[in-house]
Scaffold this motif. Structure first.
Motif, PDB file in Angstrom:
ATOM      1  N   GLN A  37       0.813  -1.221   0.000  1.00 19.10           N
ATOM      2  CA  GLN A  37       0.000   0.000   0.000  1.00 19.10           C
ATOM      3  C   GLN A  37       0.850   1.276   0.000  1.00 19.10           C
ATOM      4  O   GLN A  37       0.316   2.377  -0.130  1.00 19.10           O
ATOM      5  CB  GLN A  37      -0.923   0.027   1.227  1.00 19.10           C
ATOM      6  N   SER A 129      -2.812   8.607   2.418  1.00 19.51           N
ATOM      7  CA  SER A 129      -3.379   7.259   2.431  1.00 19.51           C
ATOM      8  C   SER A 129      -4.409   7.125   1.321  1.00 19.51           C
ATOM      9  O   SER A 129      -5.114   8.090   1.009  1.00 19.51           O
ATOM     10  CB  SER A 129      -4.050   6.996   3.782  1.00 19.51           C
ATOM     11  N   LYS A 130      -4.481   5.938   0.756  1.00 15.40           N
ATOM     12  CA  LYS A 130      -5.580   5.654  -0.154  1.00 15.40           C
ATOM     13  C   LYS A 130      -6.874   5.694   0.654  1.00 15.40           C
ATOM     14  O   LYS A 130      -6.917   5.226   1.797  1.00 15.40           O
ATOM     15  CB  LYS A 130      -5.429   4.269  -0.785  1.00 15.40           C
ATOM     16  N   GLU A 131      -7.923   6.209   0.035  1.00 16.29           N
ATOM     17  CA  GLU A 131      -9.216   6.242   0.711  1.00 16.29           C
ATOM     18  C   GLU A 131      -9.649   4.828   1.095  1.00 16.29           C
ATOM     19  O   GLU A 131     -10.265   4.613   2.136  1.00 16.29           O
ATOM     20  CB  GLU A 131     -10.265   6.878  -0.209  1.00 16.29           C
ATOM     21  N   SER A 132      -9.268   3.848   0.296  1.00  6.90           N
ATOM     22  CA  SER A 132      -9.654   2.455   0.544  1.00  6.90           C
ATOM     23  C   SER A 132      -8.832   1.772   1.634  1.00  6.90           C
ATOM     24  O   SER A 132      -9.172   0.676   2.072  1.00  6.90           O
ATOM     25  CB  SER A 132      -9.530   1.650  -0.751  1.00  6.90           C
ATOM     26  N   ASN A 133      -7.756   2.404   2.110  1.00 10.40           N
ATOM     27  CA  ASN A 133      -6.888   1.797   3.117  1.00 10.40           C
ATOM     28  C   ASN A 133      -7.394   2.170   4.516  1.00 10.40           C
ATOM     29  O   ASN A 133      -6.870   3.055   5.187  1.00 10.40           O
ATOM     30  CB  ASN A 133      -5.440   2.244   2.918  1.00 10.40           C
ATOM     31  N   ARG A 137      -5.941   4.762   7.525  1.00  5.91           N
ATOM     32  CA  ARG A 137      -6.776   5.906   7.870  1.00  5.91           C
ATOM     33  C   ARG A 137      -7.164   5.887   9.352  1.00  5.91           C
ATOM     34  O   ARG A 137      -7.191   6.922  10.009  1.00  5.91           O
ATOM     35  CB  ARG A 137      -8.012   5.938   6.994  1.00  5.91           C
ATOM     36  N   ARG A 153      -5.092   9.712  -7.799  1.00  7.18           N
ATOM     37  CA  ARG A 153      -3.807   9.218  -8.294  1.00  7.18           C
ATOM     38  C   ARG A 153      -3.999   7.790  -8.767  1.00  7.18           C
ATOM     39  O   ARG A 153      -4.389   6.921  -7.983  1.00  7.18           O
ATOM     40  CB  ARG A 153      -2.726   9.267  -7.218  1.00  7.18           C
ATOM     41  N   GLN A 156      -7.181   5.970  -7.971  1.00  7.06           N
ATOM     42  CA  GLN A 156      -7.496   5.900  -6.543  1.00  7.06           C
ATOM     43  C   GLN A 156      -7.768   7.300  -6.002  1.00  7.06           C
ATOM     44  O   GLN A 156      -7.213   8.283  -6.496  1.00  7.06           O
ATOM     45  CB  GLN A 156      -6.316   5.325  -5.749  1.00  7.06           C
ATOM     46  N   THR A 157      -8.599   7.380  -4.989  1.00  5.18           N
ATOM     47  CA  THR A 157      -8.776   8.630  -4.254  1.00  5.18           C
ATOM     48  C   THR A 157      -7.795   8.618  -3.086  1.00  5.18           C
ATOM     49  O   THR A 157      -7.782   7.683  -2.289  1.00  5.18           O
ATOM     50  CB  THR A 157     -10.224   8.768  -3.733  1.00  5.18           C
ATOM     51  N   MET A 158      -6.975   9.655  -3.026  1.00  8.08           N
ATOM     52  CA  MET A 158      -5.956   9.762  -1.986  1.00  8.08           C
ATOM     53  C   MET A 158      -6.358  10.843  -0.989  1.00  8.08           C
ATOM     54  O   MET A 158      -6.865  11.896  -1.374  1.00  8.08           O
ATOM     55  CB  MET A 158      -4.598  10.117  -2.605  1.00  8.08           C
TER      56      MET A 158
END
Length: 170
Positions: A37, A129-133, A137, A153, A156-158
């Motif tokens: 990640q 951080s990736k929004e999905s991580n 978060r 990026r 992905q939404t960062m």
């Protein structure tokens, strides 16, 4: 508690990276569960060596940087500050081996590194951080960092988090 540049928490020892840590750091950075990640993803040995040289030089210039994390003498991961390649400033990073996850080590270590860096005089620290991580978060929010920017990026939404101490946001 600060001792020279090492930090001890209730159960962890954080120490600035040195060339003696090269094998541990190379192994961690090659582990997809630990570094998948991270910005740039997993690393080859050559990439890890370049990063180690940069990390050691960063400590020499700024008196803050990347720490190894040890629990009861066992290397479990890394945390600390680096100069973000996107120009956003000093960025907090953390990565643990998957077998060390789930026990609050990342949060404890990242919080210690964040406080060490603020105590050293750095007023503003960011983390991306990736929004999905959700795990990352949760840690960033749990140590008091707040989202202040969102950007795309690579599909992905960062989320860009920041921590500011001792002054206005810059």
């Amino acid at each position: 508690m600060l001792t020279a540049r090492s930090v001890r928490t209730g159960r962890l020892m954080l120490q600035p990276v040195t060339w003696r840590d090269m094998e541990d750091m190379t192994s961690l950075k090659a582990d997809g569960g630990a570094f998948g990640q991270m910005l740039g993803g997993v690393c080859t040995r050559q990439q890890a060596e370049r990063e180690m040289a940069d990390d050691i030089a960063f400590w020499a210039c700024h008196r803050v940087g990347i720490f190894t994390i040890r629990e009861n003498g066992t290397f479990v991961g890394m945390t600390g500050i680096h100069d973000r390649p996107d120009g956003r400033g000093f960025g907090l990073r953390f990565a643990l081996y998957p077998w060390a996850s789930g026990r609050g080590i990342a949060r404890e270590a990242a919080n210690a590194a964040l406080n060490f860096t603020h105590d050293a005089g750095v007023k503003r620290i960011v983390a991306v951080s990736k929004e999905s991580n959700l795990a990352s978060r949760t840690i960033l929010g749990g140590i008091g960092m707040h989202v202040y920017e969102i950007f795309p990026r690579g599909g992905q939404t960062m989320l860009v988090y920041e921590s500011v101490r001792g002054g206005e946001r810059i």
